[in-house]
Motif scaffolding. Structure first.
Motif, short mmCIF file in Angstrom:
data_model
loop_
_atom_site.label_atom_id
_atom_site.label_comp_id
_atom_site.label_asym_id
_atom_site.label_seq_id
_atom_site.Cartn_x
_atom_site.Cartn_y
_atom_site.Cartn_z
N MET A 199 -64.05 12.44 -16.47
CA MET A 199 -63.02 13.17 -17.28
C MET A 199 -63.18 12.80 -18.59
O MET A 199 -62.43 12.81 -19.35
CB MET A 199 -61.80 12.70 -16.71
N ILE B 42 -56.33 14.11 -15.24
CA ILE B 42 -55.81 15.50 -15.40
C ILE B 42 -54.36 15.64 -15.15
O ILE B 42 -54.02 16.54 -16.11
CB ILE B 42 -56.56 16.18 -14.17
N LYS B 45 -52.95 15.13 -18.91
CA LYS B 45 -53.02 16.39 -19.69
C LYS B 45 -52.23 17.61 -19.07
O LYS B 45 -51.80 18.22 -20.20
CB LYS B 45 -54.51 16.70 -19.66
N ARG B 46 -52.45 17.78 -17.71
CA ARG B 46 -51.55 18.92 -17.32
C ARG B 46 -50.12 18.86 -17.73
O ARG B 46 -49.44 19.63 -18.16
CB ARG B 46 -51.54 19.12 -15.82
N THR B 272 -57.35 22.02 -15.68
CA THR B 272 -58.01 21.08 -16.43
C THR B 272 -57.34 20.52 -17.45
O THR B 272 -57.69 19.61 -18.33
CB THR B 272 -59.25 21.55 -17.03
N ASN B 327 -54.42 17.79 -7.20
CA ASN B 327 -54.25 16.65 -8.08
C ASN B 327 -52.87 16.17 -8.08
O ASN B 327 -52.56 14.87 -8.54
CB ASN B 327 -54.38 17.07 -9.63
#
Lengths: 221, 489
Positions: A199, B42, B45-46, B272, B327
């Protein structure tokens, strides 16, 4: 294996049978589509200046370089950017204004250049169809000034000229501006990137590693 | 390279049941660490980007409604897509199942005399196991997405639908690249590894004239295809070759071009944690002078139309493959993707895979969930995954009950007895009386049951059970009524 045409009929028959109780007659389809709830933000509420600042901020957040200029200064700004890139050979889409093709550099005008020729160029200069502030997106519809898709792909350095009047705040505003739907479109949000290894965001995999945006203020702003 | 090596691990027809498949993963701390790290990044960030979007719920509502409308009228929109795509110079093929899709693609490649093909990441091609088939037929396949290269060269399988190699760390990538690309001095700096992939593929992009892609969306109104990506490998495959073959599930259709204003706002944020993925490509049939001059679309059913027929399950097909559900899933976070035995892991895989298998395989997957509902909450098109999980669980149970061997299965026997016990109060009280004596045998001094025999052991092998209290509620209630003050102990 059945013949292709037979599969087509079979699949469509199964799909129609599966949706028998919910599918609408063709005449009612458009009305049903129109009644889909669309309560999301269509038009942004920002001032023009704030919208442009947002556009610049979001572009920079995704590693794009942004400079601002005026219509009068545009050729000089482009020349300065090209000089600053340290590169010499540039591709120009067929319709790129002559004034943008600064002197002192080698220009390859795209009239169907081969991939090998484009790949030899170090950079490319294009116009854009639209800029979306909310996501820092450049929209290309691949007109004569925006160029074929391949020319903004192979060179490692892309300079894109966006007029302030082309910048909208939200994505739906761009769709409202489209008018006729484009056959080809590419939306670019920052340079090519990947986060596939742990990532970690790495700039530049296959597309241009450097995206420069020149934002042209309209006179009076 | 020996990509012909076949990995049965992600073939639902051959994969082991989830509770078994998961054991090696749970004993692999490196893999669990890699998965948890990627997911935490992730998710963070999401989370930030979703909060920033003040109209997020309205976008979800619209996204769900658009997808539902498209599916309910799929026949009309599919034929419209076919008509418009054909008018723009594309050729539309229909494949009822995986075998037919593979054969259509191979025939197209043979027409092109293609011995090599470059590929954009497509889960649908993994679903139909296209690569091993093409390799066996003598066509070398080159994956071009960085994660897919890591997996292809490492002879590994995807464990996530958006970040397929998230279970592999940088040291492992270095080892694979050094070995397979012959780069002895490669470091484990992701920048250097990415650059190695760029150099490895550059010539292939320029030299191989045939490409295969998936599709994120098909637009019925225009006959266009939409592919979203980050690296530019997609644009390379969509632009440089002479011939392009797109494989897409029949459910990918959107009614109109403008629907992308919703889908593109929710997709990258969910997938992403980006406001927009770096590259979105939209093309329509063939454009003279720009990109491939031959374009084929293969529309794949492979079980989708049977999912479409069921009211509760139909919503499974709304999926836009963002992977937000995996996720967010507490089970996936612990297990990673391989244990699901399918190219579609996580909560969406738990409902999609058994249905694509017409409930003949992968029956343990609907149980691989705590039903916490996190998947539903993050889904950008509001697929009520827990609802479908429950529906599928009941189907699996009904299926099992009908099997002759299950007549004396301790669990089903127990449930039938329970059914009888709860049907009459006197049977319940009698059973309670004997049950207390029975359970009393297993209750330790600390008041807990640590181990039970037979089917009861399924509970006690992972957690203790509190012993029954000395007094039942009925007993307490009767004693309370007997006392004039109304106070009972």
């Amino acid at each position: 294996m059945s013949a292709p045409s037979k599969s087509r009929e079979n699949i469509l028959e199964r799909v129609r049978a599966a949706t028998k109780t919910v599918a609408l007659p063709p005449a009612e389809l458009a009305a049903a589509f129109a009644s889909i709830p669309r309560d999301y933000i269509r038009r942004g509420g920002m001032t023009v200046t704030a919208c442009h600042e947002r556009f610049i901020e979001r572009l920079r957040e995704y590693d794009a370089e942004v400079v601002e200029t005026t219509e009068e200064e545009l050729p000089a700004t482009i020349a300065a950017q090209l000089a600053g890139s340290g590169k010499h050979t540039f591709v120009a889409p067929a319709g790129l204004p002559a004034a943008w093709q600064a002197e002192g550099f080698e220009w390859k005008l795209d009239g169907g250049l081969s991939a090998a020729e484009i790949e030899k160029a170090e950079g490319v200069v294009t116009a854009a169809f639209c800029g979306v502030a909310d996501s820092g997106t450049i929209v290309l519809h691949h007109s004569a000034t925006e160029g074929r898709r391949v020319i903004t792909l192979l060179p490692d350095w892309h300079l894109c000229v966006v007029y302030a009047s082309q910048v909208v705040e939200t994505l739906p505003e761009y769709f409202d501006r489209c008018g006729q739907t484009p056959g080809l479109a590419t939306y670019i949000s920052g340079p090519s990137a990947t986060a596939d290894i742990e990532m970690t965001r790495i700039k530049g995999v296959h597309g241009p590693r450097f995206l420069h945006v020149v934002l042209v203020r309209d006179s009076g702003q | 390279m020996s990509q012909g090596v076949y990995h049965p691990v992600l073939d639902p027809a051959k994969a082991r049941p989830f509770p078994e498949a998961v054991l090696p993963v749970l004993r692999n701390p490196q893999l669990r660490k890699n998965v948890a790290h990627a997911i935490d990044v992730i998710q963070a960030k999401r989370g930030k980007l979703v909060v920033e979007k003040t109209d997020w719920q309205a976008l979800r509502t619209a996204g769900a409604a658009i997808r539902t409308h498209a599916l309910e009228n799929l026949g009309a929109y599919l034929t419209q897509f076919e008509e418009r795509c054909t008018a723009a110079g594309g050729v539309v093929h229909w494949a009822a199942d995986a075998a037919e899709a593979r054969q259509i693609i191979l025939n197209l490649l043979r027409e092109e005399n293609a011995s090599e093909v470059i590929k954009i990441k497509t889960m649908t091609s993994a679903e139909i196991q296209l690569n091993p088939f093409l390799e066996a037929a003598g066509v070398r396949t080159y994956e071009t997405d960085l994660a897919e290269i890591i997996l292809q060269l490492g002879e590994d399988e995807p464990s996530h639908i958006v970040v397929p190699a998230l279970h592999v760390n940088r040291a492992q990538v270095r080892e694979i690249f050094a070995r397979r690309m012959g780069l002895k001095d490669l470091s484990d700096d992701p920048r250097e590894l990415t650059n190695a992939a760029r150099n490895y593929l550059r010539r292939k992009f320029l030299d191989i004239p045939t490409a295969i892609s998936g599709a994120n969306f098909l637009v019925a109104e225009t006959g266009s295809v939409v592919v979203v990506e980050s690296e530019g490998n997609g644009r390379m495959c969509l632009t440089l070759p002479r011939t392009m073959i797109t494989l897409a599930g029949i459910e990918k259709v959107l009614p109109r071009f403008q629907d992308l204003e919703v889908m593109l706002q929710v997709l990258a944020r969910s997938a992403t944690g980006e406001r927009m993925n770096p590259y979105t490509s939209i093309w329509t049939g063939v454009t003279p002078g720009d990109g491939p001059q031959k374009f084929h679309v293969v529309l794949l059913d492979n079980g989708r139309s049977s999912i479409l027929a069921k009211k509760t399950e139909r919503q499974t097909l709304k999926c836009i493959r963002c992977a937000a559900c995996m996720n967010a899933c507490p089970v996936y976070r612990q297990t990673g993707g391989h244990a699901y035995g399918s190219v579609y892991p996580g909560p969406i895989g738990a409902i999609l895979t058994p249905q694509l298998m017409q409930m003949h395989h992968a029956q343990t997957l609907p149980f691989a969930s705590s039903l916490c509902g996190a998947c539903y909450e993050v889904c950008p098109v509001k697929i009520n995954i827990p609802e479908v999980l429950l529906e599928l669980r009941s189907q699996v149970v009904n299926q099992e009950r009908r099997e002759a061997g299950r007549l004396f299965d301790p669990m089903y026997l127990g449930l039938r007895i329970a059914n009888l016990i709860f049907s009459r109060a006197w049977i319940f009280h009698t059973a309670q009386f004997f049950g207390r004596i029975g359970l009393g045998v297993f209750t330790r001094k600390d008041g807990w049951i640590h181990s039970l025999p037979s089917v009861g052991g399924k509970w006690t092998q992972t957690r203790d059970l509190r012993g029954l209290p000395k007094q039942t509620f009925h007993g307490w209630w009767a004693a309370r009524a007997a006392k004039p003050s109304g106070e009972a102990k």
